[in-house]
Design a protein around this motif. Sequence first.
Motif, mmCIF file in Angstrom:
data_model
loop_
_atom_site.group_PDB
_atom_site.id
_atom_site.type_symbol
_atom_site.label_atom_id
_atom_site.label_comp_id
_atom_site.label_asym_id
_atom_site.label_seq_id
_atom_site.Cartn_x
_atom_site.Cartn_y
_atom_site.Cartn_z
ATOM 1 N N GLU A 1 47.257 47.879 49.032
ATOM 2 C CA GLU A 1 47.533 46.447 48.944
ATOM 3 C C GLU A 1 46.242 45.639 48.930
ATOM 4 N N CYS A 2 45.329 46.003 49.794
ATOM 5 C CA CYS A 2 44.055 45.288 49.871
ATOM 6 C C CYS A 2 43.261 45.505 48.585
ATOM 7 N N LEU A 3 43.182 46.761 48.148
ATOM 8 C CA LEU A 3 42.452 47.067 46.913
ATOM 9 C C LEU A 3 42.996 46.234 45.754
ATOM 10 N N ASN A 4 44.307 46.245 45.597
ATOM 11 C CA ASN A 4 44.914 45.492 44.500
ATOM 12 C C ASN A 4 44.637 43.993 44.629
ATOM 13 N N ALA A 5 44.699 43.498 45.840
ATOM 14 C CA ALA A 5 44.466 42.073 46.064
ATOM 15 C C ALA A 5 43.039 41.699 45.676
ATOM 16 N N VAL A 6 42.097 42.554 46.038
ATOM 17 C CA VAL A 6 40.692 42.275 45.735
ATOM 18 C C VAL A 6 40.463 42.312 44.228
ATOM 19 N N VAL A 7 40.993 43.324 43.590
ATOM 20 C CA VAL A 7 40.817 43.440 42.141
ATOM 21 C C VAL A 7 41.453 42.237 41.440
ATOM 22 N N HIS A 8 42.648 41.878 41.881
ATOM 23 C CA HIS A 8 43.320 40.720 41.312
ATOM 24 C C HIS A 8 42.472 39.467 41.494
ATOM 25 N N PHE A 9 41.891 39.355 42.673
ATOM 26 C CA PHE A 9 41.051 38.200 42.994
ATOM 27 C C PHE A 9 39.832 38.158 42.070
ATOM 28 N N PHE A 10 39.225 39.315 41.878
ATOM 29 C CA PHE A 10 38.054 39.405 41.002
ATOM 30 C C PHE A 10 38.424 39.052 39.560
ATOM 31 N N GLN A 11 39.573 39.564 39.138
ATOM 32 C CA GLN A 11 39.986 39.302 37.760
ATOM 33 C C GLN A 11 40.229 37.816 37.531
ATOM 34 N N ALA A 12 40.841 37.185 38.508
ATOM 35 C CA ALA A 12 41.098 35.752 38.385
ATOM 36 C C ALA A 12 39.778 34.986 38.292
ATOM 37 N N LYS A 13 38.801 35.403 39.097
ATOM 38 C CA LYS A 13 37.482 34.769 39.070
ATOM 39 C C LYS A 13 36.812 34.976 37.714
ATOM 40 N N ALA A 14 36.965 36.200 37.169
ATOM 41 C CA ALA A 14 36.281 36.544 35.924
ATOM 42 C C ALA A 14 36.769 35.687 34.759
#
Lengths: 340, 340, 340
Positions: B325-338
Amino acid sequence: MGAETCGANQRSLSPFRARQATQGMCDIPCVWTYWNFVSKAWKSLGRMLKWESKQQYIDVITNPVAAEGPAHAAAKPAGSTAVPYKTLLVSTEDNITTICLNRPHKKNAITVAVRGLAGHKLCSILYSIPGILYQAAAWSLLRSVGNDLANFKVLEGGIERKAKDTHHLFRDFVRAFIDFPKPLIAVVNGPAVGASVTVLGLVDMVYTTEKATFHTPFIKLGLCPEGCSSYTFPRIMGTAKAIEMLLFGKKLSAAEACQQGLVTEVFPDSTFLTEVWKKLKDFAQLPRNSLALSKQLIRSMERENLHAVNDRECELVAERLQSEECLNAVVHFFQAKAKL
Amino acid sequence: MGAETCGANQRSLSPFRARQATQGMCDIPCVWTYWNFVSKAWKSLGRMLKWESKQQYIDVITNPVAAEGPAHAAAKPAGSTAVPYKTLLVSTEDNITTICLNRPHKKNAITVAVRGLAGHKLCSILYSIPGILYQAAAWSLLRSVGNDLANFKVLEGGIERKAKDTHHLFRDFVRAFIDFPKPLIAVVNGPAVGASVTVLGLVDMVYTTEKATFHTPFIKLGLCPEGCSSYTFPRIMGTAKAIEMLLFGKKLSAAEACQQGLVTEVFPDSTFLTEVWKKLKDFAQLPRNSLALSKQLIRSMERENLHAVNDRECELVAERLQSEECLNAVVHFFQAKAKL
Amino acid sequence: MGAETCGANQRSLSPFRARQATQGMCDIPCVWTYWNFVSKAWKSLGRMLKWESKQQYIDVITNPVAAEGPAHAAAKPAGSTAVPYKTLLVSTEDNITTICLNRPHKKNAITVAVRGLAGHKLCSILYSIPGILYQAAAWSLLRSVGNDLANFKVLEGGIERKAKDTHHLFRDFVRAFIDFPKPLIAVVNGPAVGASVTVLGLVDMVYTTEKATFHTPFIKLGLCPEGCSSYTFPRIMGTAKAIEMLLFGKKLSAAEACQQGLVTEVFPDSTFLTEVWKKLKDFAQLPRNSLALSKQLIRSMERENLHAVNDRECELVAERLQSEECLNAVVHFFQAKAKL
């Protein structure tokens, strides 16, 4: 179209949105009173003599449901997440489980019928992911518990026994709030009284319209604070404000409740439902385990204290209910109402 | 003249005043993030596939410092009270020890490098009389701890071990706040995020400009509250407000933070430094033992609870860091930033 | 007509109303200081040398009452509920027991004479039903305790012993607040300083005029917080605000104190007495047992902690009183006052 009708017809929508669609604004005021001291009973009681009132008092305490007449079980809609309670609309939509009181003709008074929340069926709903709860001030499990209480009445008389039974019901009701493992959000759109106010200290966030008010007139009725408010309120707003409310019956406006930390945010009445629903939907997208574990982290340090407080409060309420002081206060209250 | 230069050239002045003299206003925003989730890493991560991101995630979690490239030890000035940390300006003037983060190009992100605060050198500074601390939201002990982490990486791989090591570093960092025996005053002049917000509940007073903001988006990243905020925030502002912030990511303005008791006082941006420095100088004249003993008196009743909470929070963070869950949340967060 | 005169002449009225009738507004500012560091002693001390000041310091600490000259016992009025204390007006009217300080020429300073409250006579009054207390910031039991202190002085010298004796007196004074079983309402109509502020955290509600201020300059005098304020204030207003007040001497206005939860409600100066008295009379009509049991319910969870805090605070104050730092701070304070 009445609230009950729309609740029955449109169960695939949340009761929240169903009512919004058909009625514009949800116009059911959220008046909860622990002992169901609202309703026509007030006026009739006020006109009785003292001893007659005492019998009536026992009746109200021990069987408020039966006094309202039998309730009819709502039809269970097939293939829906809605749960069939006549006076309680429960449904899940957008990952949000909403529980909505549906007794407008009784001013949404909660009856003594609180056992259900601690029972199996409703709990499994409350525990559904992500467990966000709409309209905390809006339960009623009229029928099933009403029958139980009626049975108790046949078996044994005496106010002591009734007070004790009722006290167990309410204790379990509050325990469900203390132990509830997921975020619990109360949405209050009108005046809240008594237990519907006190349990807000156990709820995680409280959204209200500017019309909402918060009132706990326990002392006037010879009772005492419950719902763990004797513990949570001083910690939320400090003793000087908590005691003004719990002991001296100060009624808070939505703005005051927000300033004192009891309420999270106040919304304009005209945009209340749309704004809140939008927020709830956003929240429902957050990582669920992270939410639940974080809530438990925050609440865990107080859990033991809260259970002790709840037990003590319920004992005290049971004692108060059997006191002359409480009886006189209730009769006096009824008489004052009857004069209006 | 850059902040780093002035820090090196004028160590006999406090970094606070040095910057004030050369730059007019301190323009380093105080952005702390526990896991260093700010920086260019965001954008690159956002463009990777999931498995690539996971490796990158492990790198960021386990060695944020190395990713930023090696840091150079600052030259130690002779005969001065200033302490040589490249990215951390520490000095004592007017009996006030100030600790100021000096990484403007990284938005003053705190790295995982928090061990230092609990270590010997810095602690002896923090404990210096009267121990008033400037800019709590401004540490970094980049180099020494960075090397340690790099060594850990060589020795063993695996996110589990890294998460655990990091968790011990952070736990000790927070312990230093809990046990700190003298008044600790945070001065915040810009947006504060994550750990720089949560430790404010352990700091004795918080002065901010009207530009400061306070944000703890733990849940969005699949994490959970830390820095004892799961305990201190509900006690400071009540559960309804604390949970809005810690669980649902509400970002507070300076005025809101002050109204809810997290911040002591908000100053106009134009007079912030002069007003605060004047206050700190007055405080430094107060009887020192009286100050320290009174602070300990106030904090002592909670100390045991706070240590238990800190341990529990750090364990939970370590668990979260290893969750899908944390991994996915972080990746999602990064993607949104990108995408920005 | 002076306050003392009217207090003597009209004891059958409450001192509250008596003064209201004769003077329009109660014009006695409620200045309490724990160690009686107000009065002419300030100026004379400021002109002394250090060692002379030390002797004077010991005198003030150990026998503030004697320094003010002997007090005369007030005549006991026959057939009245008023209690004969010269500087303390105690009476019961409308079921409300009021205790009003009557030392306008001493700025209503409370002396060390706090034993009385824990003693038998006053306690029996405080415990009278319904125990609502007017003007908590207004005690003085000058004579009886003054004599006791004078006797102590004869028996033994030494500041250590005096500090210890005084510390027991004050500890018992605060214990009476912690254990007081009925609602206690403070009515503050002017500046409150020191112990008269700190005990407000143990009082159930606080009504003030807009003129009231709240000041606890303990650190400036080399002392430390007392009256359980090191425990209650952080819980009422959060650490960031509590430490500003208790450690750094921030003086709160009535509006600030109300916003931070220390004060229940602020009234306009012109209508203060009539509005408050009306409220108190209404409260006195509430069910008494319900009130008392509910107050005990709210306070019971903290009682054990509060007694531990009170003991610890009083020990620390006794230590501080014997420290060079405290002595120097007091002399410095006196000298600064003398220059005015």
